[in-house]
Design a protein around this motif. Structure first.
Motif, short mmCIF file in Angstrom:
data_model
loop_
_atom_site.label_atom_id
_atom_site.label_comp_id
_atom_site.label_asym_id
_atom_site.label_seq_id
_atom_site.Cartn_x
_atom_site.Cartn_y
_atom_site.Cartn_z
N GLN A 78 0.86 -1.17 0.00
CA GLN A 78 0.00 0.00 0.00
C GLN A 78 0.90 1.23 0.00
OE1 GLN A 78 -2.43 0.64 3.49
NE2 GLN A 78 -3.91 1.82 2.30
N TYR A 79 0.71 2.12 -0.99
CA TYR A 79 1.58 3.29 -1.08
C TYR A 79 0.84 4.61 -0.91
CZ TYR A 79 0.15 3.83 -5.99
OH TYR A 79 -0.56 3.99 -7.14
N GLU A 80 -0.50 4.58 -0.96
CA GLU A 80 -1.25 5.83 -0.78
C GLU A 80 -2.67 5.54 -0.32
OE1 GLU A 80 -2.54 9.44 -3.72
OE2 GLU A 80 -0.42 8.84 -3.78
N PHE A 81 -3.22 6.50 0.44
CA PHE A 81 -4.57 6.39 0.99
C PHE A 81 -5.22 7.76 0.81
CE2 PHE A 81 -7.60 6.10 4.57
CZ PHE A 81 -8.08 4.81 4.40
N VAL A 82 -6.41 7.80 0.21
CA VAL A 82 -7.07 9.07 -0.08
C VAL A 82 -8.50 9.02 0.44
CG1 VAL A 82 -7.73 10.71 -1.90
CG2 VAL A 82 -5.73 9.22 -2.23
N TYR A 83 -8.91 10.08 1.16
CA TYR A 83 -10.28 10.15 1.67
C TYR A 83 -10.70 11.59 1.82
CZ TYR A 83 -7.82 10.69 6.14
OH TYR A 83 -7.00 11.12 7.15
N GLU A 84 -12.00 11.80 2.02
CA GLU A 84 -12.53 13.16 2.06
C GLU A 84 -12.96 13.61 3.45
OE1 GLU A 84 -15.52 13.81 -0.98
OE2 GLU A 84 -14.51 12.34 -2.26
N GLU A 85 -13.27 12.69 4.35
CA GLU A 85 -13.78 13.08 5.66
C GLU A 85 -13.16 12.23 6.76
OE1 GLU A 85 -17.58 14.22 6.30
OE2 GLU A 85 -18.03 14.75 4.24
N SER A 92 -6.01 9.82 11.17
CA SER A 92 -6.00 11.26 11.44
C SER A 92 -4.65 11.89 11.12
CB SER A 92 -6.36 11.52 12.90
OG SER A 92 -5.42 10.90 13.75
N ASN A 93 -3.66 11.06 10.79
CA ASN A 93 -2.34 11.59 10.48
C ASN A 93 -1.51 10.51 9.81
OD1 ASN A 93 -0.25 13.41 10.28
ND2 ASN A 93 -0.38 14.06 12.42
N PHE A 100 1.37 13.59 4.99
CA PHE A 100 -0.06 13.84 5.12
C PHE A 100 -0.34 15.18 4.46
CE2 PHE A 100 -3.88 15.26 7.38
CZ PHE A 100 -4.66 14.12 7.33
N GLU A 101 -1.23 15.19 3.47
CA GLU A 101 -1.52 16.42 2.73
C GLU A 101 -3.02 16.59 2.56
OE1 GLU A 101 0.51 16.44 -1.03
OE2 GLU A 101 2.40 15.79 -0.15
N ILE A 109 -2.54 10.41 2.32
CA ILE A 109 -1.41 9.88 3.04
C ILE A 109 -0.55 9.21 1.97
CG2 ILE A 109 -0.57 8.30 4.81
CD1 ILE A 109 -3.20 8.70 6.27
N LYS A 110 0.66 9.74 1.77
CA LYS A 110 1.53 9.28 0.69
C LYS A 110 2.80 8.66 1.27
CE LYS A 110 -0.04 12.81 -2.55
NZ LYS A 110 0.37 13.85 -3.50
N ASN A 111 3.55 8.02 0.38
CA ASN A 111 4.82 7.36 0.75
C ASN A 111 4.63 6.25 1.77
OD1 ASN A 111 6.27 9.17 -0.94
ND2 ASN A 111 6.23 10.69 0.69
#
Length: 177
Positions: A78-85, A92-93, A100-101, A109-111
């Motif tokens: 797993q290299y990235e996680f993307v969510y809206e809420e 949370s971090n 975290f961007e 959440i990248k890298n």
């Protein structure tokens, strides 16, 4: 004792057929029914290629994207996680070494470097909008399928990358657009 001239070529042909059928020749992302060896579906994939699992969060009803890459030793990274809420089940971090961007209304959440030899995945039952996306690297066309086209809502699977023989490949349901 001398074998008839036809038997030797037949034995060679049979041996070649057995090798062709049973020697692993292709890697695939394999979806096994629950905790069994029953193949429900498979997606041909190679080392270094990526895929995504997108699901609709059952509480805040927004898409959550998990991005994965096939490692050289056929694990899933797993290299990235993307969510809206933020909410139940959402981080949370970032962990150490990750970033975290917040970009255009989405949290990234990248890298990430989470390595999985297998993953257990459940197709949503109440909110059944899971999707599988692959071919999203540059110069490749993205493909997407809905889990419900292949799996029953609420079903769960053990997912892993394996080398498959032609026999195994022909037995499984190939995921395609």
């Amino acid at each position: 004792m001398k074998l008839p001239k036809l038997i030797l070529p037949l034995l060679i042909a049979l041996l070649l057929l057995l090798i062709l059928l049973f020697v692993p020749f292709r890697t695939a992302l394999v979806f096994y029914k629950e905790n069994t060896s029953t193949v429900e579906a498979l997606l041909p994939i190679k080392q270094g290629e990526t895929f995504q699992i997108i699901f609709k969060h059952s509480i805040h009803l927004t898409d959550v994207v998990e991005k994965y890459k096939i490692t050289s030793d056929l694990n899933i990274q797993q290299y990235e996680f993307v969510y809206e809420e933020f909410g139940i089940g959402m981080p949370s971090n970032a962990e150490e070494g990750e970033t975290f961007e917040y970009i255009d209304g989405k949290y990234y959440i990248k890298n990430m470097s989470n390595i999985f030899p297998t993953m257990n995945i459940r197709n949503g039952k109440t909110v059944s909008e899971h999707r599988l996306v692959w071919g999203t690297e540059e110069n490749e066309e993205a493909h997407m399928v809905w889990f419900n086209d292949y799996f029953e809502p609420g079903a769960w699977f053990t997912v892993k990358v394996e080398r498959l023989s032609l026999w195994d490949y022909l037995k499984g349901v190939k995921i395609h657009e």
